[in-house]
Design a protein around this motif. Structure first.
Motif, mmCIF file in Angstrom:
data_model
loop_
_atom_site.group_PDB
_atom_site.id
_atom_site.type_symbol
_atom_site.label_atom_id
_atom_site.label_comp_id
_atom_site.label_asym_id
_atom_site.label_seq_id
_atom_site.Cartn_x
_atom_site.Cartn_y
_atom_site.Cartn_z
ATOM 1 N N ALA A 1 0.876 -1.416 -0.123
ATOM 2 C CA ALA A 1 -0.182 0.009 0.037
ATOM 3 C C ALA A 1 1.013 1.400 -0.100
ATOM 4 N N LEU B 1 0.242 -9.289 -1.125
ATOM 5 C CA LEU B 1 -1.053 -8.351 -1.860
ATOM 6 C C LEU B 1 -2.183 -9.048 -0.704
ATOM 7 N N ALA C 1 -1.579 -10.297 2.584
ATOM 8 C CA ALA C 1 -1.414 -9.873 3.779
ATOM 9 C C ALA C 1 -1.930 -8.854 4.156
ATOM 10 N N VAL C 2 -2.633 -7.262 3.241
ATOM 11 C CA VAL C 2 -2.283 -6.370 3.307
ATOM 12 C C VAL C 2 -4.009 -6.628 4.466
ATOM 13 N N PRO C 3 -4.136 -5.290 5.456
ATOM 14 C CA PRO C 3 -5.101 -6.172 6.441
ATOM 15 C C PRO C 3 -6.678 -5.481 5.891
ATOM 16 N N VAL C 4 -7.323 -6.388 5.967
ATOM 17 C CA VAL C 4 -8.565 -5.622 5.192
ATOM 18 C C VAL C 4 -9.691 -4.868 5.994
ATOM 19 N N LEU C 5 -9.944 -3.329 5.889
ATOM 20 C CA LEU C 5 -10.630 -2.498 6.690
ATOM 21 C C LEU C 5 -11.997 -3.310 6.594
ATOM 22 N N LYS C 6 -12.322 -4.048 8.158
ATOM 23 C CA LYS C 6 -13.739 -4.657 8.229
ATOM 24 C C LYS C 6 -14.919 -3.440 7.955
ATOM 25 N N GLU D 1 -14.292 -2.806 2.975
ATOM 26 C CA GLU D 1 -13.819 -3.355 2.467
ATOM 27 C C GLU D 1 -14.370 -4.638 2.418
ATOM 28 N N VAL E 1 -6.709 -8.379 -3.583
ATOM 29 C CA VAL E 1 -6.816 -7.620 -2.874
ATOM 30 C C VAL E 1 -8.284 -7.010 -3.123
ATOM 31 N N ALA E 2 -8.222 -6.231 -1.589
ATOM 32 C CA ALA E 2 -9.708 -6.066 -1.297
ATOM 33 C C ALA E 2 -10.467 -5.641 -1.244
#
Lengths: 334, 304, 331
Positions: C215, C256, C258-263, C266, C327-328
């Motif tokens: 990111a 990709l 591993a990028v946290p997903v914003l609950k 996203e 990707v989210a």
């Protein structure tokens, strides 16, 4: 399950924190590191506590164990753990038993929480002895189970010294040590700081899986909104030693009410969507002197401040079921 | 505050006051913080003053008094007298110059040689490091005291500089090794690498980037080297292996023990004790002052 | 601008009395960054990405390969000249706590390189002062409040800005940012990233951005190139946005994912996977794909033959490239 563990019910335990005050005695006077924090940690859920450096989140974590390091001091409040009592008033001996057996603590990945001169296996045994566990074989067996559960070669890890392990592996060992005595409440302080992305994702995934399997109550402390938003069920936002906002993760992320929370969310760079949505949070975290202002601690950085924000501090109050905010503009903005 | 968006860009350069003249000010605050440090400073200043002004307070040849040989402590002779009836106080005061000056020179040689060689050898790992370290090991294996004894048979130590030089030249090995190991760890630090990529000269890196970071260590070593050298030279004179040329605390000790029999006779006791007490008080002063040195040279401990 | 051809770095470690153990930290890497452009190098710790940055900054000597900066081949310059020439490449290190001399004030640290330049160009003290103020204002710091401070009195974000200001004093053409924001609070990271991005345009600086966070790489260099490096080898490379939207190599996909997903904001990509196996140091035989031991999609061929990086523009080194949607997406 080893025999010396008394039959324990595996209902998740909650925690009630009421009006907690922690001060640091420095040569610049008393600094309120945690200033009147009240919250309920929901049993069986992952609660994320988020804040910048100096927000008091790590001090809060230590206060939950009644283990604030000098020159810090808990001056007021209560921390009641279901089934164990008030951590701040129970007998010292019982409190030491509660730590480790009821509450497990995972330190920052960047800190050397493991003894560099002792093999991991020996540290498990030392932990068992300090808690008067008689069946040490069963303890080691449980340590192995946990390590294997986290995708590691347990035999090798137990025979390793700290320096032989990578950052991600050390952090898994930290989680194993926190859980090996069957703790039901786990506090993780910055568990993924200093780890790279893939190690971070795998540590978070492990925390998520073990949390579900063992019906734990998990408290995750981080400065990274992304980490908290990915893992936590509920989010508590801390600023300058006080609570700014709390609610379910979905609610906080989708409809943040406090301008600070809004700023934190906007400051996360994303891998999809337009880039210009990301906006840097301006200013610096409040310093010692700024904590003593009469007004809102965030006022100097707040894009939405009102004249009264400079003079009086907004009250942290409920504005819906399990939804709290400390802002004069309360529910009025987006 | 510190954010681009909020900083007005002005074309004028605002005047920023320099704070370099305030070192003495800071030093005073650091020392005044604890009474022990003040006592240490006062003692050191007292002896320094004695070394500078002492010989001018008395005639070149100290008066002798045949009627007051080994006189006890009195108003006239606050520390008693020696075998000629000379005031012990006068002997201490006039002897301080040689003792302190030689010790200071010795410490200066030790610190300068040890620091420079340690810095160079730690920063330029390679053949220069090997050469310097072999020399250092050689120096470390020379037993300094016996060497002095041998040297004194061919060399006249009437001048304190000569004494200081010999003490210094044999004493820098340990400091060089310590400075080298600190330099070795500092050279891997980010700010040293940054200085290299910014094109700063090795001289700058050694003396302006690395040296300030070990300044407190070196200052402490300077003070400790002074006390160490005092003991070494007083010891030499005490043993009597160096020809007596001037008034000296070590000479007093020697005469007190070997001529006056202070170990067995009570009357010569003030003669023995006065140089001992002078040494003790000076060492105490140095030790008390050492406490302030770390804080003085360590910017981390300075307040905002 | 900077042009790198076939860069190789082999580290040799003494292995007892019997001989040496050679580790190829960087393997045949080629890339170029135009003036004002950006290239992000992404990989885990131990992937060799830091070594590339240190070579560019002149802190390591490559085993072989050529580095052209502003159309001059750095490798052919005599050592003394190379030192001065490489001043055009400035390194922003990961740890702002180590990058500033704790015993010197901010003013002293900024003045030092300027004194050297002032001597070269015959400028005076007033010029040095005005340059100090200029670079500090450019990175968003108030000269009046920081010049007399020591580094320990500043926060991580402020220190990293000072480090960038110090790099700007020598008017660099290339900035190498090695994990420049990973030790700064997340809330303050974006400000530093924005600064790096703006410097590209403003001074025509080529940015070589080393990171493990896709990111951040996207934020500073969406219009640039993305190189994914694993154990010293480039496994996928191409335009940044294309790689993020169409990742072909499983390792890129792991990064990709591993990028946290914003609950709440996203939805995770439908093919997202989190590799639980850590980065182990075991040597992979030369005949196998380097990522094979960790790859969840490995097949028999991956053990027998090492794939080579191929493709024009967007290249990848994989026998079985499949685009996965990891990707989210925004809700």
């Amino acid at each position: 399950m080893a025999l010396e563990f008394e039959a324990r019910d595996f209902h998740p335990r909650g925690m009630q924190i009421r009006d907690l005050h922690v001060i640091y005695q420095t040569n610049q006077g008393e600094i309120p590191a945690v200033n009147g924090v009240s919250m309920a940690i929901a049993p069986g859920k992952i609660t994320g506590i988020i804040g910048e450096s100096g927000s008091g989140k790590s001090t809060l974590a230590m206060a939950l164990m009644n283990a604030v390091p000098k020159p810090g001091r808990i001056v007021k409040g209560s921390v009641v753990v279901d089934g164990a009592g008030d951590m701040l008033t129970i007998d010292k001996k019982i409190r030491q038993k509660v730590r480790g057996r009821d509450i497990g603590f995972v330190f920052q990945a960047s800190q050397n929480s493991l003894n560099p001169l002792i093999r991991v296996g020996k540290q498990v045994l030392d932990l068992g002895r300090s808690h008067n566990i008689k069946d040490l074989r069963a303890l080691l067996r449980r340590a192995k189970e946990l390590l294997e559960r986290m995708g590691m070669d347990a035999e090798r890890i137990l025979l390793s010294y700290q320096h032989e392990l990578s950052g991600g592996m050390r952090q898994r060992v930290g989680i194993m040590l926190a859980l090996v005595l069957e703790a039901q409440v786990v506090i993780l302080d910055e568990p993924t700081t200093a780890l790279d992305m893939i190690s971070q994702a795998s540590v978070l995934e492990i925390v998520r899986q073990i949390h579900q399997e063992r019906h734990l109550t998990t408290i995750l402390i981080s400065h990274d909104m992304g980490v908290v938003a990915d893992l936590a069920d509920n989010v508590v936002v801390m600023y300058g030693g006080e609570l700014a906002e709390a609610g379910s993760t979905e609610e906080i992320l989708a409809h943040p009410l406090h301008p600070y929370t809004q700023g934190l969310i906007r400051a996360i760079p994303r891998i999809s969507g337009p880039l210009d949505q990301a906006i840097a949070l301006s200013g610096s975290p409040p310093d010692v002197a700024a904590l003593k202002v009469p007004g809102c601690l965030f006022a100097s950085r707040c894009p939405k401040r009102l004249p009264k924000c400079e003079n009086s501090r907004p009250i942290y109050e409920a504005i819906g079921s399990d939804r709290y905010v400390a802002c004069f503009r309360g529910t009025e903005h987006d | 505050m510190s954010v681009a968006e909020s900083t007005p860009v002005s074309s004028k350069i605002p005047h920023v006051p320099k704070n370099r003249a305030t070192f003495l000010h800071t030093a005073w605050r650091v020392i005044a913080k604890k009474p022990g440090r003040m006592v240490g400073l006062v003692i050191i200043l007292f002896f320094t003053l004695m070394a500078i002004a002492g010989p001018y307070l008395y005639p070149r040849n100290l008066p002798i008094n045949p009627n007051a040989i080994y006189a006890p402590i009195s108003w006239k002779y606050p520390l008693g007298t020696d075998f000629e009836g000379t005031s012990n106080l006068a002997l201490i005061v006039t002897g301080a110059r040689y003792v302190l000056f030689a010790a200071f020179m010795a410490a200066l040689f030790t610190v300068v040689i040890g620091t420079v060689l340690g810095l160079v050898s730690g920063y330029y790992v390679g053949w220069s490091d090997s050469v310097i370290m072999r020399i250092t090991d050689f120096i470390l294996t020379i037993p300094g005291f016996p060497l002095l004894v041998v040297l004194s048979t061919v060399w006249n130590f009437g001048q304190p500089v000569a004494m200081g030089f010999v003490l210094g030249i044999t004493g820098w090995g340990g400091l060089a090794r310590a400075v080298r190991s600190q330099t070795l760890s500092l050279r891997e630090r980010g700010f040293i690498e940054a200085a290299r990529t910014l094109g700063l000269s090795p001289f700058h890196i050694l003396f302006k980037e690395i040296l300030p970071n070990i300044a407190s260590y070196i200052a402490m070593n300077l003070l400790l080297a002074i006390t160490g050298s005092i003991y070494a030279e007083v010891g030499l004179f005490f043993l009597g292996v160096v020809p007596f040329q001037a008034n000296n605390w070590g000479v007093m000790l020697n005469l007190a023990v070997f001529s006056a029999g202070a170990m067995s006779s009570v009357q010569a006791l003030p003669y023995l004790l006065s140089p001992l007490i002078a040494l003790l008080v000076l060492t105490l002063g140095v030790v008390l002052f050492l406490d302030a040195v770390d804080e003085l040279f360590n910017p981390r401990l300075k307040e905002a | 601008m900077i042009d790198v051809k076939n860069l190789v770095k082999v580290f040799t470690a003494k292995k007892g009395v019997l001989g040496h153990d050679a580790i190829e930290a960087v393997s045949h890497m080629s890339f170029s960054i135009p003036g004002g452009g950006a290239l992000s190098l992404i990989g885990e710790s131990g992937s060799g990405k830091t070594t590339v940055g240190r070579i560019l900054a002149g802190l390591e000597v490559p085993t072989s390969g050529d580095i052209w900066i502003q159309r001059v081949n750095v490798m052919t310059l005599p050592p003394a000249e190379r030192r001065t020439f490489l001043r055009q490449v400035q390194l922003i290190q990961q740890d702002p706590y180590q990058a500033l001399n704790p015993a010197r004030t901010i003013e002293q640290s900024l003045e030092d390189p300027l004194k050297v330049i002032a001597r070269e160009r015959g400028k005076n003290g007033a010029w040095i002062q005005s340059r100090v103020h200029e670079v500090l204002l450019r990175v968003g710091m108030d000269p009046g409040s920081v010049l007399n401070k020591y580094p320990h009195m500043l926060s991580g974000g402020q220190r990293q800005r000072i480090v960038i200001a110090r790099a700007l004093t020598v008017e660099p053409k290339v900035l190498v940012a090695d994990e420049a924001v990973s030790m700064i609070d997340v809330s303050l990271r974006l400000g530093v990233l924005k600064l790096l991005k703006d410097l590209r345009q403003e001074f025509g600086i080529s940015l070589f951005f080393i990171t493990h966070d896709v990111a951040s790489a996207r934020y500073v260099g969406e219009d640039g190139q993305l190189f994914v490096i694993y154990k010293g080898q480039v496994v996928e490379s191409g335009p940044t946005d294309e790689i993020i939207s169409q990742p072909h190599h499983p390792y890129t996909q792991a990064l990709l994912s591993a990028v946290p997903v914003l609950k709440g904001l996203e939805d995770p990509g439908p093919d997202r996977f989190i590799p639980l196996r850590g980065n182990d140091q075991e040597q992979v035989p030369d005949t196998a794909c380097i990522y094979e031991p960790r790859c969840p999609f490995a097949q028999a061929k991956c053990q027998k033959e090492r794939p080579v990086l191929q493709g024009a523009g967007h290249a990848y080194a994989c026998h079985f490239p499949v685009v996965r949607r990891v990707v989210a997406t925004m809700k």
